[in-house]
Design an enzyme around this catalytic site. Structure first.
Site, PDB file in Angstrom:
ATOM      1  N   HIS A   4       0.825  -1.206   0.000  1.00  0.00           N
ATOM      2  CA  HIS A   4       0.000   0.000   0.000  1.00  0.00           C
ATOM      3  C   HIS A   4       0.862   1.260   0.000  1.00  0.00           C
ATOM      4  O   HIS A   4       0.531   2.241  -0.658  1.00  0.00           O
ATOM      5  CB  HIS A   4      -0.964   0.047   1.177  1.00  0.00           C
ATOM      6  CG  HIS A   4      -1.966   1.157   1.011  1.00  0.00           C
ATOM      7  ND1 HIS A   4      -3.044   1.062   0.176  1.00  0.00           N
ATOM      8  CD2 HIS A   4      -2.004   2.411   1.510  1.00  0.00           C
ATOM      9  CE1 HIS A   4      -3.726   2.201   0.172  1.00  0.00           C
ATOM     10  NE2 HIS A   4      -3.115   3.038   0.970  1.00  0.00           N
TER      11      HIS A   4
ATOM     12  N   TYR B 243       1.717   5.449  -2.346  1.00  0.00           N
ATOM     13  CA  TYR B 243       2.139   6.819  -2.027  1.00  0.00           C
ATOM     14  C   TYR B 243       3.485   7.143  -2.686  1.00  0.00           C
ATOM     15  O   TYR B 243       3.781   8.311  -2.934  1.00  0.00           O
ATOM     16  CB  TYR B 243       2.180   7.018  -0.513  1.00  0.00           C
ATOM     17  CG  TYR B 243       0.820   6.776   0.094  1.00  0.00           C
ATOM     18  CD1 TYR B 243      -0.259   7.592  -0.242  1.00  0.00           C
ATOM     19  CD2 TYR B 243       0.584   5.685   0.931  1.00  0.00           C
ATOM     20  CE1 TYR B 243      -1.526   7.340   0.262  1.00  0.00           C
ATOM     21  CE2 TYR B 243      -0.669   5.435   1.435  1.00  0.00           C
ATOM     22  CZ  TYR B 243      -1.722   6.261   1.085  1.00  0.00           C
ATOM     23  OH  TYR B 243      -2.988   6.010   1.570  1.00  0.00           O
TER      24      TYR B 243
ATOM     25  N   HIS C  83     -11.020   1.402  -8.546  1.00  0.00           N
ATOM     26  CA  HIS C  83     -10.469   2.426  -7.644  1.00  0.00           C
ATOM     27  C   HIS C  83      -9.056   2.817  -8.049  1.00  0.00           C
ATOM     28  O   HIS C  83      -8.746   4.004  -8.205  1.00  0.00           O
ATOM     29  CB  HIS C  83     -10.480   1.893  -6.208  1.00  0.00           C
ATOM     30  CG  HIS C  83      -9.576   2.619  -5.281  1.00  0.00           C
ATOM     31  ND1 HIS C  83      -9.828   3.899  -4.835  1.00  0.00           N
ATOM     32  CD2 HIS C  83      -8.382   2.255  -4.733  1.00  0.00           C
ATOM     33  CE1 HIS C  83      -8.840   4.287  -4.045  1.00  0.00           C
ATOM     34  NE2 HIS C  83      -7.952   3.321  -3.966  1.00  0.00           N
ATOM     35  N   PHE C  84      -8.179   1.813  -8.255  1.00  0.00           N
ATOM     36  CA  PHE C  84      -6.796   2.238  -8.501  1.00  0.00           C
ATOM     37  C   PHE C  84      -6.549   2.681  -9.943  1.00  0.00           C
ATOM     38  O   PHE C  84      -5.486   3.226 -10.222  1.00  0.00           O
ATOM     39  CB  PHE C  84      -5.759   1.234  -7.978  1.00  0.00           C
ATOM     40  CG  PHE C  84      -5.787  -0.154  -8.520  1.00  0.00           C
ATOM     41  CD1 PHE C  84      -5.458  -0.418  -9.830  1.00  0.00           C
ATOM     42  CD2 PHE C  84      -6.099  -1.216  -7.684  1.00  0.00           C
ATOM     43  CE1 PHE C  84      -5.446  -1.706 -10.312  1.00  0.00           C
ATOM     44  CE2 PHE C  84      -6.096  -2.525  -8.164  1.00  0.00           C
ATOM     45  CZ  PHE C  84      -5.770  -2.769  -9.487  1.00  0.00           C
ATOM     46  N   HIS C  85      -7.520   2.469 -10.820  1.00  0.00           N
ATOM     47  CA  HIS C  85      -7.386   3.123 -12.125  1.00  0.00           C
ATOM     48  C   HIS C  85      -7.703   4.625 -12.018  1.00  0.00           C
ATOM     49  O   HIS C  85      -7.275   5.405 -12.876  1.00  0.00           O
ATOM     50  CB  HIS C  85      -8.277   2.455 -13.172  1.00  0.00           C
ATOM     51  CG  HIS C  85      -7.641   1.247 -13.796  1.00  0.00           C
ATOM     52  ND1 HIS C  85      -7.663   0.003 -13.213  1.00  0.00           N
ATOM     53  CD2 HIS C  85      -6.919   1.097 -14.947  1.00  0.00           C
ATOM     54  CE1 HIS C  85      -6.997  -0.864 -13.972  1.00  0.00           C
ATOM     55  NE2 HIS C  85      -6.534  -0.218 -15.027  1.00  0.00           N
TER      56      HIS C  85
ATOM     57  N   ARG D 262     -12.543  -9.706  -9.640  1.00  0.00           N
ATOM     58  CA  ARG D 262     -11.368  -9.212 -10.327  1.00  0.00           C
ATOM     59  C   ARG D 262     -10.444 -10.387 -10.632  1.00  0.00           C
ATOM     60  O   ARG D 262     -10.734 -11.516 -10.265  1.00  0.00           O
ATOM     61  CB  ARG D 262     -10.638  -8.178  -9.454  1.00  0.00           C
ATOM     62  CG  ARG D 262     -10.157  -8.752  -8.147  1.00  0.00           C
ATOM     63  CD  ARG D 262      -9.554  -7.749  -7.189  1.00  0.00           C
ATOM     64  NE  ARG D 262      -8.291  -7.213  -7.660  1.00  0.00           N
ATOM     65  CZ  ARG D 262      -7.330  -6.727  -6.853  1.00  0.00           C
ATOM     66  NH1 ARG D 262      -7.525  -6.728  -5.537  1.00  0.00           N
ATOM     67  NH2 ARG D 262      -6.227  -6.233  -7.331  1.00  0.00           N
ATOM     68  N   ARG D 263      -9.318 -10.097 -11.289  1.00  0.00           N
ATOM     69  CA  ARG D 263      -8.248 -11.070 -11.518  1.00  0.00           C
ATOM     70  C   ARG D 263      -8.735 -12.347 -12.197  1.00  0.00           C
ATOM     71  O   ARG D 263      -8.311 -13.444 -11.841  1.00  0.00           O
ATOM     72  CB  ARG D 263      -7.570 -11.454 -10.197  1.00  0.00           C
ATOM     73  CG  ARG D 263      -6.795 -10.334  -9.563  1.00  0.00           C
ATOM     74  CD  ARG D 263      -6.375 -10.707  -8.159  1.00  0.00           C
ATOM     75  NE  ARG D 263      -5.345  -9.846  -7.644  1.00  0.00           N
ATOM     76  CZ  ARG D 263      -5.028  -9.774  -6.361  1.00  0.00           C
ATOM     77  NH1 ARG D 263      -5.646 -10.521  -5.471  1.00  0.00           N
ATOM     78  NH2 ARG D 263      -4.067  -8.964  -5.953  1.00  0.00           N
TER      79      ARG D 263
END
Length: 558
Positions: free
Chosen positions: A228, A232, A379-381, A442-443
């Protein structure tokens, strides 16, 4: 005179890093396009479903790890060199970390692409997370280890320049561009401890056959120790651009130097202890430590909100310098016809949306609703795929002329590109989030289940599939536009001593209002280590005591 004329050696290193970054972006982006069409069953003519996982691994590793790391290295070479007004201290050392990372990248990429060669023994279909029980060829893990060591050496290079500068400037405050780069690297050093232990201590011996069994919870936990915080590591360079350059592109000045430094310190302190929020569903980790991770994750909203206020205030100042009036009318005075500004601004808007969906991920109870669904890549896209990637692409339009001494070509295409990316990602991520709420996993190359129908809250599954496919196609077109503009400008842009206005004005509230303690790197680094020890020491000791090489040992939740 621009950067390349003042610092030709550093410009060469920055450009070399950008070359590797953009090659990784091109390959990884193409893999993402294929996945979007395959998974939605719109077109399956490129590869079969077995090869899908090789493409998925390539998409994640090349974009999330390689594109970002090399672009960040190029960006920080530019920022540290410029703000300290000195070339790298030893070019042999500087090139050694670049080539080490490049060799590692080639090794990992060969291992991944080997999965597309029939009967090849070299494979790495282990996804971006690459923890057991999935196993890759040793080439993959050793390659990633080299990339990691090279990134550490790059950070040491910038600290070396800082120490040399400090000897000649004992009473000066750390320039803001260097401050942000060094604090990002301090955070990187902390969080990659877990990755180094996992890859070197467990995965490489396992892939070489030196050990035959591994207790999966330990490498999985070590991965999320890093997994995670690496978000950042990607985001802070985007913040770097939003704080240091976006105000200038808006026509204004950074609102506050001290707020900028505080934000980076908070990220250094809190980025790593939050990893357990990726393991809410894992047995073997006590609820208390998961709660600790949730609390620290929620605290990370604070620097994001400070950033929202500071960056918007800086942009508003710029708009008002250009004649903007009223509470909101000033937004219309921002330079929406400048590609570098547009890309950064749209990336910031997408990041705000990604922050809201991230709060769902971070909550211990509601996380279960979307756990391992396509909501998570949705979300992470928004965060990595747009806030980071679009910022990096946009600021390239401003940095490239400084690094090459050539003006940007095809400015209209460069302006269309960020708007197209924003549109494509809006379609794709919106559908991913809604499909995740319906429970779509997912995946997997085959999200359909025989005899089972997903029940969307609104819309239909077919409509969401088409949104993902169309959105992915628009994103691919945007990527092609970006690469075309970059290559054309790099190779054939008009040469100029001043190809772009590269002046960065001083903040409205400058360093003279910033407490000196904020520059105390030893203090903040020590506190960051203490918080990590509090979060991870006991659970990791318990996992080790449970048997590192004894899979099947009973987990011991307290």
């Amino acid at each position: 005179m621009t950067f390349i004329h003042k610092y030709p050696k550093a410009a060469k290193v920055a450009k070399a890093n950008f070359v590797v970054a953009f090659i990784a972006l091109a390959i990884g982006g193409f893999f993402g396009f294929v996945q979007a069409l395959h998974r939605t069953d719109v077109f399956r003519g490129f590869f079969n479903s077995g090869e899908y996982y090789t493409l998925l691994t390539g998409h994640g590793v090349l974009l999330a790890l390689i594109f970002t790391t090399f672009f960040i290295a190029g960006l920080f070479v530019w920022g540290v060199t410029r703000s300290l007004d000195r070339e790298p201290e030893n070019m042999s050392y500087t090139w050694s970390w670049f080539w080490l990372m490049t060799i590692g990248t080639v090794m990992a990429t060969v291992a991944i692409l080997g999965g597309l060669v029939p009967d090849s023994s070299i494979r790495a279909a282990v996804l971006y997370t690459f923890y057991p029980p999935l196993q890759a060829h040793p080439l993959f893990y050793i390659g990633l280890a080299l990339v990691l060591v090279g990134s550490w050496m790059a950070g040491a290079d910038w600290f070396w320049s800082y120490r040399k500068w400090r000897k000649g400037s004992p009473d000066e405050r750390v320039p803001i561009l260097t401050f942000m780069a060094l604090f990002t690297m301090l955070m990187w050093y902390v969080c990659t401890i877990g990755l180094a232990l996992e890859v070197v201590g467990l995965l490489i011996p396992w892939s070489l056959g030196w050990v035959t069994e591994i207790e999966p919870l330990l490498p999985r936990t070590l991965f999320w120790f890093f997994g995670h915080a690496v978000v950042y590591f990607w985001l802070l360079p985007a913040y770097y651009v939003w704080y240091a350059i976006l105000p200038k592109l808006s026509g204004g000045r950074l609102f506050s130097d001290s707020m900028t430094r505080i934000v980076f310190i908070i990220f250094l302190l809190l980025s790593t202890p939050v990893g357990y929020h990726h393991q809410y569903a894992d047995a073997g980790i006590s609820v208390g430590f998961k709660f600790y991770a949730m609390a620290t994750t929620m605290l990370l909203l604070l620097p994001s909100l400070i950033t929202l206020f500071t960056v918007v205030a800086s942009m508003e100042h710029g708009a008002r310098q250009r004649g903007g009036k009223g509470y909101l009318k000033w937004i219309g005075k921002l330079p929406w016809d400048k590609p570098a500004f547009v890309g950064c601004a749209l990336a910031g808007i997408m990041f705000a949306a990604g922050g809201f969906s991230g709060m769902i991920n971070a909550g211990m109870n509601i996380n279960i609703l979307i756990h391992n669904t396509i909501w998570v890549p949705g979300h992470f896209h928004l965060t990595v795929g747009t806030a980071v990637a679009l910022t990096f692409m946009a600021i390239t339009y401003w940095l490239l002329p400084q690094l090459t001494g050539r003006k940007l070509k095809f400015k209209t295409l460069a302006l269309i590109q960020p708007y197209a990316w924003f549109l494509g990602m809006t379609l794709m991520s919106n559908a991913m989030h809604r499909a995740g709420l319906a429970g779509v996993p997912r995946r997997t190359a085959e999200p359909q289940y025989s005899g089972f129908e997903f029940e969307p809250i609104f819309g239909t599954m077919a409509e969401m599939d088409w949104q993902i496919a169309i959105g992915g196609t628009i994103l691919t077109i945007s990527l092609i536009l970006f690469l075309w503009v970059v290559i054309a400008s790099w190779m054939a842009g008009q040469k100029s001593d001043k190809p772009v206005d590269d002046h960065i004005p001083e903040p409205l509230s400058g360093v003279e209002h910033t407490p000196a303690i904020l520059d105390n790197m030893k203090l903040w680094f020590t506190l960051a280590l203490i918080l990590v020890i509090l979060a991870y020491a006991f659970p990791l000791l318990e996992m080790v005591a449970d048997g590192i090489f004894e899979p099947g040992a009973l987990p011991r939740p307290s």
